[in-house]
Write a protein that holds these residues in place. Structure first.
Motif, PDB file in Angstrom:
ATOM      1  N   LEU A 300       0.825  -1.209   0.000  1.00  0.00           N
ATOM      2  CA  LEU A 300       0.000   0.000   0.000  1.00  0.00           C
ATOM      3  C   LEU A 300       0.860   1.261   0.000  1.00  0.00           C
ATOM      4  N   LEU A 301       1.988   1.213   0.718  1.00  0.00           N
ATOM      5  CA  LEU A 301       2.903   2.360   0.709  1.00  0.00           C
ATOM      6  C   LEU A 301       3.544   2.547  -0.665  1.00  0.00           C
ATOM      7  N   LEU A 302       3.978   1.447  -1.258  1.00  0.00           N
ATOM      8  CA  LEU A 302       4.628   1.523  -2.562  1.00  0.00           C
ATOM      9  C   LEU A 302       3.669   2.008  -3.643  1.00  0.00           C
ATOM     10  N   LEU A 303       2.417   1.643  -3.521  1.00  0.00           N
ATOM     11  CA  LEU A 303       1.430   2.041  -4.534  1.00  0.00           C
ATOM     12  C   LEU A 303       1.138   3.538  -4.494  1.00  0.00           C
ATOM     13  N   LYS A 304       1.629   4.233  -3.464  1.00  0.00           N
ATOM     14  CA  LYS A 304       1.498   5.691  -3.428  1.00  0.00           C
ATOM     15  C   LYS A 304       2.504   6.359  -4.362  1.00  0.00           C
ATOM     16  N   GLU A 305       3.497   5.583  -4.828  1.00  0.00           N
ATOM     17  CA  GLU A 305       4.490   6.097  -5.759  1.00  0.00           C
ATOM     18  C   GLU A 305       3.900   6.170  -7.163  1.00  0.00           C
ATOM     19  N   LYS A 306       3.780   7.369  -7.697  1.00  0.00           N
ATOM     20  CA  LYS A 306       3.158   7.565  -9.005  1.00  0.00           C
ATOM     21  C   LYS A 306       3.995   6.991 -10.138  1.00  0.00           C
ATOM     22  N   GLU A 307       5.299   6.909  -9.942  1.00  0.00           N
ATOM     23  CA  GLU A 307       6.191   6.410 -10.983  1.00  0.00           C
ATOM     24  C   GLU A 307       6.664   4.984 -10.678  1.00  0.00           C
ATOM     25  N   LEU A 308       5.850   4.216  -9.979  1.00  0.00           N
ATOM     26  CA  LEU A 308       6.285   2.897  -9.532  1.00  0.00           C
ATOM     27  C   LEU A 308       6.626   1.975 -10.699  1.00  0.00           C
ATOM     28  N   THR A 309       5.794   1.940 -11.727  1.00  0.00           N
ATOM     29  CA  THR A 309       6.065   1.035 -12.853  1.00  0.00           C
ATOM     30  C   THR A 309       7.366   1.400 -13.568  1.00  0.00           C
ATOM     31  N   ALA A 310       7.743   2.660 -13.536  1.00  0.00           N
ATOM     32  CA  ALA A 310       8.990   3.079 -14.176  1.00  0.00           C
ATOM     33  C   ALA A 310      10.200   2.756 -13.305  1.00  0.00           C
ATOM     34  N   LYS A 311       9.999   2.676 -11.982  1.00  0.00           N
ATOM     35  CA  LYS A 311      11.113   2.444 -11.072  1.00  0.00           C
ATOM     36  C   LYS A 311      11.339   0.962 -10.773  1.00  0.00           C
ATOM     37  N   LEU A 312      10.310   0.142 -10.937  1.00  0.00           N
ATOM     38  CA  LEU A 312      10.436  -1.267 -10.579  1.00  0.00           C
ATOM     39  C   LEU A 312      11.493  -2.023 -11.404  1.00  0.00           C
ATOM     40  N   PRO A 313      11.626  -1.807 -12.719  1.00  0.00           N
ATOM     41  CA  PRO A 313      12.658  -2.542 -13.460  1.00  0.00           C
ATOM     42  C   PRO A 313      14.065  -2.342 -12.891  1.00  0.00           C
ATOM     43  N   GLU A 314      14.393  -1.120 -12.461  1.00  0.00           N
ATOM     44  CA  GLU A 314      15.707  -0.875 -11.866  1.00  0.00           C
ATOM     45  C   GLU A 314      15.828  -1.581 -10.522  1.00  0.00           C
ATOM     46  N   ALA A 315      14.752  -1.589  -9.758  1.00  0.00           N
ATOM     47  CA  ALA A 315      14.768  -2.285  -8.470  1.00  0.00           C
ATOM     48  C   ALA A 315      14.935  -3.790  -8.673  1.00  0.00           C
ATOM     49  N   VAL A 316      14.296  -4.331  -9.713  1.00  0.00           N
ATOM     50  CA  VAL A 316      14.444  -5.750 -10.038  1.00  0.00           C
ATOM     51  C   VAL A 316      15.901  -6.060 -10.358  1.00  0.00           C
ATOM     52  N   GLN A 317      16.524  -5.202 -11.125  1.00  0.00           N
ATOM     53  CA  GLN A 317      17.928  -5.404 -11.494  1.00  0.00           C
ATOM     54  C   GLN A 317      18.823  -5.400 -10.252  1.00  0.00           C
ATOM     55  N   MET A 318      18.539  -4.508  -9.307  1.00  0.00           N
ATOM     56  CA  MET A 318      19.295  -4.482  -8.056  1.00  0.00           C
ATOM     57  C   MET A 318      19.147  -5.797  -7.302  1.00  0.00           C
ATOM     58  N   ALA A 319      17.919  -6.304  -7.255  1.00  0.00           N
ATOM     59  CA  ALA A 319      17.664  -7.546  -6.540  1.00  0.00           C
ATOM     60  C   ALA A 319      18.403  -8.716  -7.187  1.00  0.00           C
ATOM     61  N   CYS A 320      18.362  -8.781  -8.500  1.00  0.00           N
ATOM     62  CA  CYS A 320      19.043  -9.870  -9.203  1.00  0.00           C
ATOM     63  C   CYS A 320      20.555  -9.776  -9.026  1.00  0.00           C
ATOM     64  N   SER A 321      21.091  -8.583  -9.044  1.00  0.00           N
ATOM     65  CA  SER A 321      22.528  -8.396  -8.845  1.00  0.00           C
ATOM     66  C   SER A 321      22.959  -8.847  -7.463  1.00  0.00           C
ATOM     67  N   ALA A 322      22.032  -8.763  -6.489  1.00  0.00           N
ATOM     68  CA  ALA A 322      22.328  -9.184  -5.119  1.00  0.00           C
ATOM     69  C   ALA A 322      21.911 -10.629  -4.871  1.00  0.00           C
ATOM     70  N   ASP A 323      21.573 -11.363  -5.963  1.00  0.00           N
ATOM     71  CA  ASP A 323      21.110 -12.755  -5.862  1.00  0.00           C
ATOM     72  C   ASP A 323      19.848 -12.883  -5.010  1.00  0.00           C
ATOM     73  N   GLU A 324      19.024 -11.856  -5.019  1.00  0.00           N
ATOM     74  CA  GLU A 324      17.737 -11.877  -4.318  1.00  0.00           C
ATOM     75  C   GLU A 324      16.630 -12.045  -5.364  1.00  0.00           C
ATOM     76  N   THR A 325      16.658 -13.191  -6.054  1.00  0.00           N
ATOM     77  CA  THR A 325      15.714 -13.380  -7.160  1.00  0.00           C
ATOM     78  C   THR A 325      14.268 -13.510  -6.688  1.00  0.00           C
ATOM     79  N   GLN A 326      14.064 -14.064  -5.497  1.00  0.00           N
ATOM     80  CA  GLN A 326      12.688 -14.156  -4.993  1.00  0.00           C
ATOM     81  C   GLN A 326      12.118 -12.775  -4.751  1.00  0.00           C
ATOM     82  N   VAL A 327      12.949 -11.872  -4.242  1.00  0.00           N
ATOM     83  CA  VAL A 327      12.535 -10.481  -4.055  1.00  0.00           C
ATOM     84  C   VAL A 327      12.208  -9.861  -5.409  1.00  0.00           C
ATOM     85  N   ALA A 328      12.998 -10.168  -6.413  1.00  0.00           N
ATOM     86  CA  ALA A 328      12.763  -9.639  -7.754  1.00  0.00           C
ATOM     87  C   ALA A 328      11.429 -10.128  -8.309  1.00  0.00           C
ATOM     88  N   VAL A 329      11.086 -11.394  -8.056  1.00  0.00           N
ATOM     89  CA  VAL A 329       9.801 -11.925  -8.536  1.00  0.00           C
ATOM     90  C   VAL A 329       8.630 -11.204  -7.864  1.00  0.00           C
TER      91      VAL A 329
END
Length: 385
Positions: A300-329
């Motif tokens: 619910l907090l994250l959904l307050k971010e108006k640009e969430l869909t634009a920011k999520l791909p970069e966050a996914v990349q961070m998670a994968c780089s840290a071997d946190e693939t479940q977090v990325a999913v």
């Protein structure tokens, strides 16, 4: 020529004398009690009365601890109204309790029983009064700072009676508040001890009900909070937005002006998104991504971010780089949910998911990735709640 009359026999004069005697008895009883517990008590000159009758230094083992409180003392049956002991407060009194550099406690002495009833007046104004009066609006307007400090009779909690048996509770209560109001709550947000961080978040919630800055500090330091402290911070901050599964009551209500001020800062960086999802997912909380959970509060907090869909791909990349693939999913689920709520067709959802998977090959090895793909194909989107 009229005969001279003894002014002491005048009814008003007698009432005044009785009041002074009652007040003196209340101060004497309070001072005697505090000194019996080794407190250092300094009485304020009545000629300079400004709402503080006693200045009290708490002690431990006969040693002065440096912890000081002020006490406003009242006495007599006039302070017992509608079944409660309390203090009638004018706007100027409330402002004093709010702005005092040391916390002010109210003591009311019952001359019939010699009992002393007490309340933390500074905590009442700073943490409870504004939220309480908004949650239960009176006939008077509660808009604006002036009306928030409208004078009224302050009821003391019924069970807060100062006795030799309850002294340890009072002393601990005073010390806890001194630590909270003295800045330690904010400093402990960045302590290395996770327990202190959790306690600091709880203290900031209490302080934040009267002062938005405490909650704003929690939001600004969100990346410094790990594990349980982060989950608690997420739950606390979610009180500043619409939440369908919070049972609102006067104990957790945050005034609208404070909620609005804090919620206006809910624009999250990709690093913050990654950090919060990772920390919530790392906790051993049953149903942590279901309704009523820390995960729901975070979504619910994250959904307050108006640009969430634009920011999520970069966050996914961070998670994968840290071997946190479940977090990325989990982020993939959130991405397609955002797009679905924006009425994007399932083809667009599939395209977005596949594009991120292609850019982050580690996701192809996660079963949940392909389960999400199948849900979108069959149902058009996947609900996250």
């Amino acid at each position: 020529m009229a005969a001279n009359r003894d002014s002491s026999s005048h009814p008003a004069r007698k009432r005044m004398l009785r009041t002074k005697q009652t007040e003196r008895a209340a101060v004497n009883a309070t001072r005697a009690f505090l000194e019996s517990h080794e407190c250092v008590v300094q009485e304020v000159d009545t000629g300079n009365d400004y709402g503080k009758d006693l200045l009290v230094d708490l002690t431990e083992g006969l040693e002065v601890t440096g912890e000081s409180i002020a006490v406003q003392v009242k006495g007599g049956a006039s302070f017992f109204r509608s079944g409660n002991w309390g203090i009638p407060a004018k706007s100027v009194d409330l402002r004093l309790w709010l702005d005092s550099s040391i916390p002010i406690f109210g003591f009311v002495h019952d001359p019939a029983t010699n009992e002393i009833h007490w309340m933390n007046l500074s905590a009442y104004v700073r943490e409870d009064m504004v939220a309480h009066r908004e949650f239960r609006p009176t006939r008077k307007s509660t808009h604006g700072a002036a009306n928030e400090l409208t004078g009224h009779f302050v009821d003391f909690p019924k069970k807060q009676v100062l006795t030799h048996e309850t002294w340890p509770y009072f002393r601990e209560s005073a010390r806890t508040y001194l630590a909270r109001s003295g800045g330690h709550a904010l400093l402990n947000l960045i302590d290395v001890d996770p327990w202190k961080q959790e306690a600091a978040v709880e203290d900031c919630f209490a302080l934040g009900r009267g002062d938005a800055r405490a909650l704003l500090m929690v939001r600004r330091l969100i990346e410094r909070l790990p594990g349980q402290a982060l989950c608690l911070a997420v739950r606390v901050l979610s009180h500043c937005i619409s939440h369908p599964d919070i049972f609102w009551h006067e104990g957790n209500w945050i005034p609208q002006n404070i909620r609005k001020s804090v919620a206006s800062t809910f624009s999250w960086t990709p690093q913050e998104i990654f950090h919060m999802i990772r920390e919530v997912d790392s906790q051993d909380e049953e149903g942590k991504w279901q309704r009523g959970s820390s995960g729901q509060c975070l979504f619910l907090l994250l959904l307050k971010e108006k640009e969430l869909t634009a920011k999520l791909p970069e966050a996914v990349q961070m998670a994968c780089s840290a071997d946190e693939t479940q977090v990325a999913v989990i982020m993939l689920y959130l991405l397609q949910y955002c797009m679905a709520t924006d009425s994007k067709p399932k083809e667009k959802l599939l395209e977005a998911v596949e594009e991120i998977v292609d850019a982050n090959p580690k996701l192809a090895g996660e079963i949940l990735t392909w389960e999400l793909h199948g849900i979108i194909v069959e149902h058009g989107w996947a609900d996250i709640f």
